[in-house]
Motif scaffolding. Structure first.
Motif, PDB file in Angstrom:
ATOM      1  N   ILE A  41      50.734  13.055  91.077  1.00  0.00           N
ATOM      2  CA  ILE A  41      50.394  15.165  90.504  1.00  0.00           C
ATOM      3  C   ILE A  41      49.340  14.144  91.187  1.00  0.00           C
ATOM      4  CG2 ILE A  41      49.861  16.754  88.715  1.00  0.00           C
ATOM      5  CD1 ILE A  41      52.789  15.229  87.706  1.00  0.00           C
ATOM      6  N   CYS A  46      48.111  21.206  91.720  1.00  0.00           N
ATOM      7  CA  CYS A  46      48.884  21.920  90.852  1.00  0.00           C
ATOM      8  C   CYS A  46      48.894  23.459  90.057  1.00  0.00           C
ATOM      9  CB  CYS A  46      49.125  20.309  89.781  1.00  0.00           C
ATOM     10  SG  CYS A  46      50.000  21.367  88.326  1.00  0.00           S
ATOM     11  N   VAL A  47      49.827  24.036  90.173  1.00  0.00           N
ATOM     12  CA  VAL A  47      49.276  25.230  89.985  1.00  0.00           C
ATOM     13  C   VAL A  47      50.217  25.714  88.609  1.00  0.00           C
ATOM     14  CG1 VAL A  47      49.187  26.640  92.395  1.00  0.00           C
ATOM     15  CG2 VAL A  47      50.689  26.876  91.042  1.00  0.00           C
ATOM     16  N   GLY A  48      50.723  24.430  88.179  1.00  0.00           N
ATOM     17  CA  GLY A  48      50.799  24.921  87.004  1.00  0.00           C
ATOM     18  C   GLY A  48      52.898  25.980  86.720  1.00  0.00           C
ATOM     19  N   CYS A  49      53.145  25.823  87.765  1.00  0.00           N
ATOM     20  CA  CYS A  49      54.240  26.516  87.929  1.00  0.00           C
ATOM     21  C   CYS A  49      55.336  25.661  87.340  1.00  0.00           C
ATOM     22  CB  CYS A  49      55.340  26.863  89.443  1.00  0.00           C
ATOM     23  SG  CYS A  49      55.400  25.584  89.920  1.00  0.00           S
ATOM     24  N   LEU A  50      55.700  24.915  86.975  1.00  0.00           N
ATOM     25  CA  LEU A  50      56.429  24.256  86.099  1.00  0.00           C
ATOM     26  C   LEU A  50      57.367  24.161  87.107  1.00  0.00           C
ATOM     27  CD1 LEU A  50      55.580  25.975  82.459  1.00  0.00           C
ATOM     28  CD2 LEU A  50      54.821  24.068  83.194  1.00  0.00           C
ATOM     29  N   GLN A  51      58.101  23.900  87.876  1.00  0.00           N
ATOM     30  CA  GLN A  51      59.675  23.795  88.126  1.00  0.00           C
ATOM     31  C   GLN A  51      59.205  22.658  88.531  1.00  0.00           C
ATOM     32  OE1 GLN A  51      61.652  26.132  90.165  1.00  0.00           O
ATOM     33  NE2 GLN A  51      60.161  27.400  88.664  1.00  0.00           N
ATOM     34  N   CYS A  52      59.021  21.714  88.611  1.00  0.00           N
ATOM     35  CA  CYS A  52      58.829  19.553  88.626  1.00  0.00           C
ATOM     36  C   CYS A  52      59.077  20.179  86.604  1.00  0.00           C
ATOM     37  CB  CYS A  52      58.209  19.369  88.596  1.00  0.00           C
ATOM     38  SG  CYS A  52      56.592  19.449  87.843  1.00  0.00           S
ATOM     39  N   VAL A  68      50.647  19.841  83.937  1.00  0.00           N
ATOM     40  CA  VAL A  68      51.628  18.716  83.938  1.00  0.00           C
ATOM     41  C   VAL A  68      51.623  17.302  83.940  1.00  0.00           C
ATOM     42  CG1 VAL A  68      53.538  20.412  84.396  1.00  0.00           C
ATOM     43  CG2 VAL A  68      52.211  18.524  86.385  1.00  0.00           C
ATOM     44  N   CYS A  85      59.001  20.202  94.318  1.00  0.00           N
ATOM     45  CA  CYS A  85      56.712  21.151  93.973  1.00  0.00           C
ATOM     46  C   CYS A  85      56.683  21.795  95.451  1.00  0.00           C
ATOM     47  CB  CYS A  85      56.163  20.151  93.942  1.00  0.00           C
ATOM     48  SG  CYS A  85      54.752  20.463  94.358  1.00  0.00           S
ATOM     49  N   PHE A  87      54.024  23.243  96.175  1.00  0.00           N
ATOM     50  CA  PHE A  87      52.229  23.141  97.199  1.00  0.00           C
ATOM     51  C   PHE A  87      51.822  21.826  96.611  1.00  0.00           C
ATOM     52  CE2 PHE A  87      53.985  26.531  93.635  1.00  0.00           C
ATOM     53  CZ  PHE A  87      52.873  27.859  93.927  1.00  0.00           C
ATOM     54  N   ALA A  89      51.901  18.865  95.445  1.00  0.00           N
ATOM     55  CA  ALA A  89      51.188  18.371  94.490  1.00  0.00           C
ATOM     56  C   ALA A  89      51.418  17.155  94.273  1.00  0.00           C
ATOM     57  CB  ALA A  89      50.991  19.602  93.549  1.00  0.00           C
ATOM     58  N   ILE A  90      52.717  16.721  94.214  1.00  0.00           N
ATOM     59  CA  ILE A  90      53.368  15.320  93.585  1.00  0.00           C
ATOM     60  C   ILE A  90      53.684  14.627  95.121  1.00  0.00           C
ATOM     61  CG2 ILE A  90      55.190  14.335  93.262  1.00  0.00           C
ATOM     62  CD1 ILE A  90      55.528  16.366  91.380  1.00  0.00           C
TER      63      ILE A  90
HETATM   64  S1  SF4 Z   1      56.298  21.872  90.609  1.00  0.00           S
HETATM   65 FE1  SF4 Z   1      53.926  21.226  91.745  1.00  0.00          FE
HETATM   66  S2  SF4 Z   1      52.951  23.121  91.196  1.00  0.00           S
HETATM   67 FE2  SF4 Z   1      54.500  23.417  90.098  1.00  0.00          FE
HETATM   68  S3  SF4 Z   1      53.428  22.581  87.741  1.00  0.00           S
HETATM   69 FE3  SF4 Z   1      54.692  20.746  88.907  1.00  0.00          FE
HETATM   70  S4  SF4 Z   1      53.289  19.348  90.094  1.00  0.00           S
HETATM   71 FE4  SF4 Z   1      52.431  21.928  89.269  1.00  0.00          FE
END
Ligand code: SF4
Ligand code: SF4
Length: 96
Positions: A41, A46-52, A68, A85, A87, A89-90
């Protein structure tokens, strides 16, 4: 529930549940040894959307400081978190 290791590893048949109705998270060993790619990550993206967190099939992504993190002891490297994700970010990196 996050996976976790039992403190007491079953040593006799009596220690093992009779049915398939195991308690959630029941594991006796870490299971990441066969992973060949590993999610990493980028906390800047990462914007902390918590989808992952919501989509990880093994429940090994956890909330940390508004973003996360991943429990690498139990992540199997499936890559679903990277796909979900939006964004970027992963990234999946080859295991060394
Ligand atoms: S899906 Fe991507 S942006 Fe959202 S919390 Fe997970 S790593 Fe962060
Ligand atoms: S690679 Fe798969 S098991 Fe590992 S954190 Fe991502 S979704 Fe979960």
């Amino acid at each position: 529930m996050k996976p976790y290791l039992r403190e007491k590893v079953p040593s006799t048949l009596k220690d093992i549940p009779d049915s398939t109705a195991y308690e959630a998270g029941y594991l006796v060993t870490k299971n990441a040894g066969w992973r060949n790619v590993c999610p990493v990550i980028d906390s800047e993206k990462c914007v902390g959307c918590l989808q992952c967190y919501l989509h990880c099939p093994d429940g090994v992504i956890y909330k940390k400081d508004g973003k996360v993190d991943i429990d690498y002891d139990f992540c199997k490297g499936c890559g679903i978190c990277k796909k979900i994700c939006k964004f970027g970010a992963i990234e999946m990196e080859v295991e060394k």
